[in-house]
Write an enzyme that holds these catalytic residues in place. Structure first.
Site, PDB file in Angstrom:
ATOM      1  N   CYS A 214     -35.358 -46.066   5.966  1.00 56.38           N
ATOM      2  CA  CYS A 214     -35.068 -47.456   5.632  1.00 56.38           C
ATOM      3  C   CYS A 214     -33.752 -47.503   4.859  1.00 56.38           C
ATOM      4  O   CYS A 214     -33.208 -46.474   4.479  1.00 56.38           O
ATOM      5  CB  CYS A 214     -36.182 -48.008   4.765  1.00 56.38           C
ATOM      6  SG  CYS A 214     -37.801 -47.750   5.496  1.00 56.38           S
TER       7      CYS A 214
ATOM      8  N   ARG B   9     -30.292 -48.041   9.773  1.00 58.37           N
ATOM      9  CA  ARG B   9     -31.322 -47.126   9.280  1.00 58.37           C
ATOM     10  C   ARG B   9     -32.728 -47.589   9.628  1.00 58.37           C
ATOM     11  O   ARG B   9     -33.700 -46.844   9.460  1.00 58.37           O
ATOM     12  CB  ARG B   9     -31.216 -46.990   7.758  1.00 58.37           C
ATOM     13  CG  ARG B   9     -29.882 -46.506   7.279  1.00 58.37           C
ATOM     14  CD  ARG B   9     -29.837 -46.484   5.778  1.00 58.37           C
ATOM     15  NE  ARG B   9     -30.686 -45.441   5.242  1.00 58.37           N
ATOM     16  CZ  ARG B   9     -30.296 -44.192   5.028  1.00 58.37           C
ATOM     17  NH1 ARG B   9     -29.067 -43.847   5.283  1.00 58.37           N
ATOM     18  NH2 ARG B   9     -31.124 -43.313   4.545  1.00 58.37           N
TER      19      ARG B   9
ATOM     20  N   TRP C 175     -37.803 -49.335   8.560  1.00 56.97           N
ATOM     21  CA  TRP C 175     -38.231 -48.631   9.772  1.00 56.97           C
ATOM     22  C   TRP C 175     -39.633 -48.140   9.447  1.00 56.97           C
ATOM     23  O   TRP C 175     -39.826 -47.266   8.598  1.00 56.97           O
ATOM     24  CB  TRP C 175     -37.310 -47.457  10.073  1.00 56.97           C
ATOM     25  CG  TRP C 175     -37.553 -46.805  11.394  1.00 56.97           C
ATOM     26  CD1 TRP C 175     -37.015 -47.157  12.593  1.00 56.97           C
ATOM     27  CD2 TRP C 175     -38.376 -45.662  11.657  1.00 56.97           C
ATOM     28  NE1 TRP C 175     -37.463 -46.312  13.593  1.00 56.97           N
ATOM     29  CE2 TRP C 175     -38.300 -45.392  13.047  1.00 56.97           C
ATOM     30  CE3 TRP C 175     -39.192 -44.841  10.870  1.00 56.97           C
ATOM     31  CZ2 TRP C 175     -38.983 -44.334  13.649  1.00 56.97           C
ATOM     32  CZ3 TRP C 175     -39.873 -43.792  11.479  1.00 56.97           C
ATOM     33  CH2 TRP C 175     -39.758 -43.555  12.852  1.00 56.97           C
TER      34      TRP C 175
ATOM     35  N   ASN D 270     -37.178 -46.022   0.195  1.00 54.93           N
ATOM     36  CA  ASN D 270     -36.886 -45.303   1.433  1.00 54.93           C
ATOM     37  C   ASN D 270     -37.457 -43.911   1.262  1.00 54.93           C
ATOM     38  O   ASN D 270     -37.109 -43.210   0.319  1.00 54.93           O
ATOM     39  CB  ASN D 270     -35.368 -45.237   1.640  1.00 54.93           C
ATOM     40  CG  ASN D 270     -34.985 -44.250   2.731  1.00 54.93           C
ATOM     41  OD1 ASN D 270     -35.740 -44.058   3.688  1.00 54.93           O
ATOM     42  ND2 ASN D 270     -33.832 -43.635   2.589  1.00 54.93           N
ATOM     43  N   GLY D 271     -38.366 -43.518   2.148  1.00 52.80           N
ATOM     44  CA  GLY D 271     -38.974 -42.192   2.042  1.00 52.80           C
ATOM     45  C   GLY D 271     -40.462 -42.270   2.305  1.00 52.80           C
ATOM     46  O   GLY D 271     -40.952 -43.256   2.872  1.00 52.80           O
TER      47      GLY D 271
ATOM     48  N   GLU E  10     -26.491 -34.900  27.198  1.00 47.80           N
ATOM     49  CA  GLU E  10     -26.038 -35.974  26.309  1.00 47.80           C
ATOM     50  C   GLU E  10     -25.883 -37.291  27.082  1.00 47.80           C
ATOM     51  O   GLU E  10     -26.243 -38.356  26.579  1.00 47.80           O
ATOM     52  CB  GLU E  10     -24.724 -35.561  25.622  1.00 47.80           C
ATOM     53  CG  GLU E  10     -24.085 -36.598  24.714  1.00 47.80           C
ATOM     54  CD  GLU E  10     -24.978 -37.055  23.566  1.00 47.80           C
ATOM     55  OE1 GLU E  10     -26.029 -36.462  23.321  1.00 47.80           O
ATOM     56  OE2 GLU E  10     -24.600 -38.048  22.923  1.00 47.80           O
TER      57      GLU E  10
ATOM     58  N   LYS F  39     -27.915 -40.635  26.071  1.00 45.69           N
ATOM     59  CA  LYS F  39     -27.254 -41.913  25.779  1.00 45.69           C
ATOM     60  C   LYS F  39     -27.877 -43.014  26.628  1.00 45.69           C
ATOM     61  O   LYS F  39     -28.181 -44.089  26.154  1.00 45.69           O
ATOM     62  CB  LYS F  39     -25.744 -41.862  26.064  1.00 45.69           C
ATOM     63  CG  LYS F  39     -24.904 -41.110  25.082  1.00 45.69           C
ATOM     64  CD  LYS F  39     -24.689 -41.804  23.762  1.00 45.69           C
ATOM     65  CE  LYS F  39     -25.740 -41.493  22.726  1.00 45.69           C
ATOM     66  NZ  LYS F  39     -25.724 -40.239  22.035  1.00 45.69           N
TER      67      LYS F  39
ATOM     68  N   GLU G 275     -31.518 -43.875  25.517  1.00 43.03           N
ATOM     69  CA  GLU G 275     -31.577 -44.512  24.199  1.00 43.03           C
ATOM     70  C   GLU G 275     -31.284 -45.996  24.247  1.00 43.03           C
ATOM     71  O   GLU G 275     -31.940 -46.779  23.579  1.00 43.03           O
ATOM     72  CB  GLU G 275     -30.523 -43.892  23.268  1.00 43.03           C
ATOM     73  CG  GLU G 275     -30.908 -42.607  22.613  1.00 43.03           C
ATOM     74  CD  GLU G 275     -29.899 -42.200  21.564  1.00 43.03           C
ATOM     75  OE1 GLU G 275     -28.733 -41.969  21.926  1.00 43.03           O
ATOM     76  OE2 GLU G 275     -30.268 -42.112  20.388  1.00 43.03           O
TER      77      GLU G 275
ATOM     78  N   HIS H  75     -35.062 -25.560  41.431  1.00 44.65           N
ATOM     79  CA  HIS H  75     -36.338 -25.062  40.917  1.00 44.65           C
ATOM     80  C   HIS H  75     -37.305 -26.194  40.587  1.00 44.65           C
ATOM     81  O   HIS H  75     -38.309 -25.952  39.912  1.00 44.65           O
ATOM     82  CB  HIS H  75     -36.108 -24.191  39.678  1.00 44.65           C
ATOM     83  CG  HIS H  75     -35.270 -22.980  39.958  1.00 44.65           C
ATOM     84  ND1 HIS H  75     -35.697 -21.946  40.755  1.00 44.65           N
ATOM     85  CD2 HIS H  75     -34.005 -22.662  39.579  1.00 44.65           C
ATOM     86  CE1 HIS H  75     -34.743 -21.026  40.845  1.00 44.65           C
ATOM     87  NE2 HIS H  75     -33.704 -21.447  40.144  1.00 44.65           N
TER      88      HIS H  75
ATOM     89  N   LYS I  75     -31.026 -44.650  12.969  1.00 45.02           N
ATOM     90  CA  LYS I  75     -29.926 -43.697  13.027  1.00 45.02           C
ATOM     91  C   LYS I  75     -30.201 -42.459  12.180  1.00 45.02           C
ATOM     92  O   LYS I  75     -29.804 -41.358  12.529  1.00 45.02           O
ATOM     93  CB  LYS I  75     -28.639 -44.369  12.551  1.00 45.02           C
ATOM     94  CG  LYS I  75     -27.451 -43.488  12.807  1.00 45.02           C
ATOM     95  CD  LYS I  75     -26.200 -44.277  12.978  1.00 45.02           C
ATOM     96  CE  LYS I  75     -25.063 -43.382  13.402  1.00 45.02           C
ATOM     97  NZ  LYS I  75     -25.177 -42.980  14.805  1.00 45.02           N
TER      98      LYS I  75
HETATM   99  C1  AGP Z   1     -28.052 -39.953  18.834  1.00 47.63           C
HETATM  100  O1  AGP Z   1     -27.585 -40.896  19.732  1.00 47.63           O
HETATM  101  C2  AGP Z   1     -29.360 -40.192  18.302  1.00 47.63           C
HETATM  102  N1  AGP Z   1     -29.597 -41.473  17.826  1.00 47.63           N
HETATM  103  C3  AGP Z   1     -30.106 -39.064  17.649  1.00 47.63           C
HETATM  104  O2  AGP Z   1     -30.487 -38.211  18.682  1.00 47.63           O
HETATM  105  C4  AGP Z   1     -29.388 -38.251  16.563  1.00 47.63           C
HETATM  106  O3  AGP Z   1     -28.352 -37.517  17.128  1.00 47.63           O
HETATM  107  C5  AGP Z   1     -30.397 -37.328  15.878  1.00 47.63           C
HETATM  108  O4  AGP Z   1     -31.366 -38.105  15.256  1.00 47.63           O
HETATM  109  C6  AGP Z   1     -29.757 -36.389  14.881  1.00 47.63           C
HETATM  110  O5  AGP Z   1     -29.141 -37.090  13.856  1.00 47.63           O
HETATM  111  P1  AGP Z   1     -28.158 -36.383  12.851  1.00 47.63           P
HETATM  112  O6  AGP Z   1     -26.958 -35.964  13.619  1.00 47.63           O
HETATM  113  O7  AGP Z   1     -27.852 -37.416  11.831  1.00 47.63           O
HETATM  114  O8  AGP Z   1     -28.878 -35.191  12.283  1.00 47.63           O
END
Ligand code: AGP
Length: 610
Positions: free
Chosen positions: A2, A27, A74, A98-99, A483, A487, A490, A506, A605
């Protein structure tokens, strides 16, 4: 995960808190709220949904007052709802957190036995009741009541507290979750990260675990859980408020994709010795001694940072000739991962706060390994707990889907590979120069790729209906395929799989039919011939192929339904280039679907839960 913010000063708190929360919304964004001291006491407004709902509620029901706290959530304990939104109130006390409070069940039972009736399912409400109870039991000051209460709490927290007993004070505390304090002009602020405070100050104090800060208009004092005063040094951050604005782009993600040339240039600035084909060790958190004694490299990371680490492995193996392993942060604690004292463990994390990666760092340190952090956020947890830190200089990344930080991580890992290679006599100066020169050329090559964004958008328009997409690549194009798939899923919510192209036969080949778009990363590099053969296999089964190819590759042009051209470039830096069209593809597909690109559903994030 959060975001929390606090303001005490002479201006109206509500707009400042909402602005701070806006910058922290990455966050978490399932509910939000503020508590502000005003003439009637403590005014609290909480709303379900994104911050704009809170903003609207505050326009209808304005809260005056110059001292307050705010939160964007969150959900961890309790579903997203107004009741579970922060701040949580008990008596005249309001708390944002937050936590995770780990012993919340035992504390809840204890408080219920004391007659407390809870109004939410959260772990946070317990903290509000503990503080209220301490005040009622005679604690002379809010800071004292907070200290007594935190003595009962186990787990991770960053909290900010206001109370009717002391309407001109905010008490903030940190253990395991980040908290920054900043001094403006006759005002004090606290927040989960730098971005929340940037429009007021660039001089910040990063609290240590166990710190408690007492903020008033007049200033701040720091103490620890034992009540002893502690000194904390203020640091000047070089991010500007403008960097955290959208600057004319529709979404932060699009802006951040376009900022990649600058993120790369900034991350190398002052760190390279081109003539010597070398990197300055002091600038990247490494020493000659570490480089020489290292027998293995272990990269630990999650999500996009894990994909960057997978690319890093190719570079470290090729340039430094060191055995290199890559592990997901979350898997380290699930295996008996063996670290040695002569391992160099590189923890890669944009936020520097990811719980799973922190766990991996702890395990590596416990085994006596040397840990180097690669992080974008100054003074975040992972760099703090590591032996050295290499900060990427991508600037604030607000879009939940990481883009420019990925590129900056790649740069960091390439520099590490060169430094290790040079120290270990695995890399000669001429090759070092060649690699680093290629790195310096990458920003202009990326600008060239960004110039084709409209074409990528037109391809995206034709792919937007796809419910499944396969991404393929070999060698370092494989992590780029992973990646690209991440993307896309997500932000567009389409199902996407990244595969090593050699693995297609395979299993995944069974998926291929005329409806499945297959995106293949196939530049002219040492994997070209083999990947080309895989593309033919897809075409033979009527699959439609979208290919990333080196400009002028007519053979691929004929095979592909769509072709995304890459500039001629050195093999060393291709991953910095190939990722860009894939980021744009994901972005334009998601934008076309009308998704909230910067805040995709269910994500946050900064992932500070296990
Ligand atoms: C990336 O697009 C993501 N939202 C997520 O996978 C992110 O890379 C992951 O949570 C790791 O975060 P960090 O780099 O802050 O450790």
């Amino acid at each position: 995960m959060c975001g929390i913010v606090g303001y005490v000063g002479k201006q109206l708190a509500a707009p400042i808190l909402v602005d701070g929360l806006r910058r922290l919304e990455y966050r978490g964004y399932d509910s939000a709220g503020v508590a502000i001291h005003n003439a009637e006491g403590l005014g609290v407004v909480r709303t379900l949904g994104k911050l704009r709902v809170l903003h609207e509620a505050l326009s209808e029901q304005p809260l005056s007052g110059t001292v307050g706290i705010g939160h964007t959530r969150w959900a961890t304990h309790g579903r997203p709802s107004e009741e579970n939104a922060h701040p949580h109130v008990a008596g005249g006390v309001a708390v944002v957190h937050n936590g995770i409070i780990e012993n919340h069940i035992a504390l809840r039972r204890e408080l219920e036995a004391d007659g407390v009736v809870f109004s939410s399912d959260t772990d946070t409400e317990i903290v509000a009741h503990l503080i209220d109870r301490a005040l009622r039991a005679g604690a002379s000051k809010l800071v004292e009541a907070v200290r007594i209460s935190l003595g009962r709490v186990q787990g991770a927290y960053a909290i900010a507290v206001v109370s009717e007993h002391e309407p001109a004070t905010i008490v903030a505390a940190r253990h395991g979750s980040p908290l920054v304090v900043g001094a403006g002009d006759g005002e004090m602020l606290c927040g989960s990260d730098i971005a929340a405070l940037l429009s007021h100050t660039r001089d910040m104090v990063f609290l240590e675990d166990g710190d408690i800060a007492e903020l008033t208009c007049a200033g701040v004092s720091y103490s620890n859980l034992a009540g002893e005063p502690v000194e904390r040094e203020s640091k000047r951050v070089d991010w500007s408020p403008v960097m955290a604005e959208r600057g004319g782009y529709k979404h932060f993600m699009l802006k951040e994709i376009h900022e990649q040339p600058e993120a790369i240039a900034a991350t190398v600035r002052g760190r390279l010795d081109l003539d010597a084909g070398d990197v300055h060790g002091g600038e990247i958190g490494l020493t000659e001694e570490i480089a020489k004694r290292t027998r293995r490299v272990y990269l630990v990371a999650c999500g996009t940072s894990y994909h960057a680490s997978l690319v890093g492995r190719y570079w470290i193996e090729s340039l430094a000739k060191l055995p290199t392993f890559v592990e997901l942060g979350s898997e380290v604690s699930c295996r008996d991962c063996v670290f040695f004292e002569d391992d160099l463990v590189i923890a890669v994390s944009q936020s520097g706060e990811t719980f799973d990666t922190i766990g991996a760092v702890k395990a590596a340190k416990a085994a006596g390994a040397t840990v180097l952090a690669v992080a974008n956020v100054l003074d975040s947890a992972i760099p703090r707990m590591s032996h050295g830190a290499l900060y990427t200089r991508a600037g604030p990344e607000i879009g939940v889907a990481s883009t420019k930080c990925f590129s900056a991580q790649l740069v960091a890992l390439l520099m590490i590979a060169v430094y290790l290679g040079r120290r270990r006599d695995a890399l000669d100066a001429a090759t070092g120069t060649e690699v680093l020169q290629a790195l310096c050329e990458a920003p202009s090559q990326i600008n060239e790729l960004l110039g084709d964004a409209d074409y990528v958008r037109s391809v995206a328009a034709q792919m937007a209906h796809a419910t499944d997409v396969l991404f393929l690549g070999r060698g370092y194009n494989y992590p780029i395929a992973l990646e690209g798939a991440l993307k896309l899923k997500e932000i567009s919510y389409a199902h996407a799989e990244g595969y090593a192209a050699g693995e297609m036969k395979h299993g995944p080949i069974a998926l291929i039919d005329e409806d499945l778009p297959v995106v293949v990363v196939c530049p002219k590099d040492r994997t070209y011939e083999k990947t080309f053969a895989n593309i033919q296999e897809v075409r033979a089964r009527e699959g439609q192929v979208i290919v990333l190819a080196t400009k002028g590759d007519e053979a691929l042009h004929e095979l592909a339904a769509h072709i995304l051209w890459l500039p001629e470039a050195s093999e060393w830096t291709l991953p910095l280039l190939t990722v860009v069209p894939l980021q744009l593809l994901a972005y334009y597909i998601a934008a076309r679907k009308g998704h909230d690109v910067d805040q995709p559903r269910n994500l946050a994030k900064t992932v500070t839960v296990e």
